[in-house]
Write an enzyme that holds these catalytic residues in place. Structure first.
Site, PDB file in Angstrom:
ATOM      1  N   ASP A 202       0.835  -1.201   0.000  1.00 25.43           N
ATOM      2  CA  ASP A 202       0.000   0.000   0.000  1.00 25.43           C
ATOM      3  C   ASP A 202       0.871   1.252   0.000  1.00 25.43           C
ATOM      4  OD1 ASP A 202       0.947  -0.559   2.563  1.00 25.43           O
ATOM      5  OD2 ASP A 202      -0.973  -0.273   3.568  1.00 25.43           O
TER       6      ASP A 202
ATOM      7  N   ARG B 273      -9.919   1.653   6.490  1.00 27.56           N
ATOM      8  CA  ARG B 273      -9.478   0.900   5.311  1.00 27.56           C
ATOM      9  C   ARG B 273     -10.566   0.840   4.249  1.00 27.56           C
ATOM     10  NH1 ARG B 273      -4.744  -1.776   6.831  1.00 27.56           N
ATOM     11  NH2 ARG B 273      -4.698  -2.725   8.885  1.00 27.56           N
TER      12      ARG B 273
HETATM   13  P1  IMP Z   1       7.646   1.583   6.480  1.00 27.87           P
HETATM   14  O1  IMP Z   1       8.226   0.303   6.991  1.00 27.87           O
HETATM   15  O2  IMP Z   1       8.034   2.760   7.335  1.00 27.87           O
HETATM   16  O3  IMP Z   1       7.940   1.839   5.006  1.00 27.87           O
HETATM   17  O4  IMP Z   1       6.085   1.518   6.674  1.00 27.87           O
HETATM   18  C1  IMP Z   1       5.343   0.658   5.958  1.00 27.87           C
HETATM   19  C2  IMP Z   1       4.006   0.383   6.609  1.00 27.87           C
HETATM   20  O5  IMP Z   1       3.614   1.388   7.552  1.00 27.87           O
HETATM   21  C3  IMP Z   1       2.960   0.398   5.534  1.00 27.87           C
HETATM   22  O6  IMP Z   1       2.820  -0.862   4.953  1.00 27.87           O
HETATM   23  C4  IMP Z   1       1.737   0.855   6.297  1.00 27.87           C
HETATM   24  O7  IMP Z   1       1.095  -0.270   6.862  1.00 27.87           O
HETATM   25  C5  IMP Z   1       2.262   1.745   7.393  1.00 27.87           C
HETATM   26  N1  IMP Z   1       2.166   3.185   7.027  1.00 27.87           N
HETATM   27  C6  IMP Z   1       3.163   4.010   6.655  1.00 27.87           C
HETATM   28  N2  IMP Z   1       2.730   5.247   6.414  1.00 27.87           N
HETATM   29  C7  IMP Z   1       1.382   5.219   6.638  1.00 27.87           C
HETATM   30  C8  IMP Z   1       0.343   6.205   6.528  1.00 27.87           C
HETATM   31  O8  IMP Z   1       0.545   7.385   6.164  1.00 27.87           O
HETATM   32  N3  IMP Z   1      -0.907   5.776   6.834  1.00 27.87           N
HETATM   33  C9  IMP Z   1      -1.191   4.502   7.227  1.00 27.87           C
HETATM   34  N4  IMP Z   1      -0.249   3.552   7.320  1.00 27.87           N
HETATM   35  C10 IMP Z   1       1.034   3.902   7.036  1.00 27.87           C
HETATM   36 MG    MG Z   2       1.314  -2.232   4.611  1.00 27.63          MG
END
Ligand code: IMP
Ligand code: MG
Length: 192
Positions: free
Chosen positions: A113, A179
């Site tokens: 996502d 969601r």
């Molecule tokens: P990362 O590991 O920091 O790249 O974060 C990835 C995961 O964090 C994503 O798959 C989302 O589930 C969650 N995430 C990151 N940013 C957002 C946001 O702005 N809204 C909701 N979920 C987020």
């Molecule tokens: Mg995710």
């Protein structure tokens, strides 16, 4: 607990005392998915990619992208992992769960996502590469380049590049909620 209110014609949403304003509409998402699907369809012609959807957040995007690729043979499967609570990354990335397919020799399209810090994706890529796929490409609906802490991580198919702000809707949640929104909303300054 949750109220919906109107400013002119703009429908804001309220979750956990925070206001979210409309940011990307469902029809903009649909149009962008068609463009990504056209690229995937031409780049994977004659192959049978395996779309690997990272649950829960990527489910709507992965399904819509997969369905938009109807002119090639393709498979769809799901894995689960979780790293996020509320509006801040916990920094704790959990293990991949529920992968039943043999990835050896497969052309994998990893569907996420959102890539925020990139920690989740980097960890996931390491786990998946150990399973010896022929190739792995990354499709992400949303990408926050300013939040990325892994400059080597380059998603192949990006729906929208967005600023380092918290967003919800179309699979993206705030503590499990939102969601099911068909549009994407961005966190506003004011509370509700
Ligand atoms: P990362 O590991 O920091 O790249 O974060 C990835 C995961 O964090 C994503 O798959 C989302 O589930 C969650 N995430 C990151 N940013 C957002 C946001 O702005 N809204 C909701 N979920 C987020
Ligand atoms: Mg995710």
């Amino acid at each position: 607990m949750r109220k919906i209110f109107l400013f002119g014609t703009m429908k804001h949403k309220c979750y956990q005392g925070m206001t979210f304003r409309p940011y990307i509409t469902g029809s903009q998402i649909t149009e962008r998915i068609k463009e990504l699907a056209a690229r995937i369809t031409s780049e994977y012609a004659g192959r049978t990619p395996l779309f690997l959807c990272v649950l829960n957040g990527a489910a709507p995007f992965a399904v819509d992208l997969f369905r938009a690729c109807e002119d090639i043979d393709a498979e769809l499967t799901f894995v689960r992992l979780k790293s996020y609570e509320g509006t801040g990354s916990t920094g704790v990335v959990k293990q991949v769960m529920g992968l039943s397919e043999n990835l050896e020799g497969r052309d994998v399209i990893l569907v996420e996502d959102i890539i925020d810090t990139g920690n989740t994706m980097v960890r996931l890529l390491a786990d998946l590469n150990a399973l010896k796929p022929a190739s792995i490409r990354i499709a992400t609906l949303l990408f926050k380049p300013a939040a990325l802490v892994h400059p080597e991580l380059k998603p192949d198919y990006v729906g929208f590049e967005i600023p380092k702000k918290f967003i919800i809707g179309y699979g993206l949640d705030i503590d499990g909620l939102a969601r099911n929104l068909n549009d994407i909303y961005i966190l506003d300054e004011e509370s509700c």
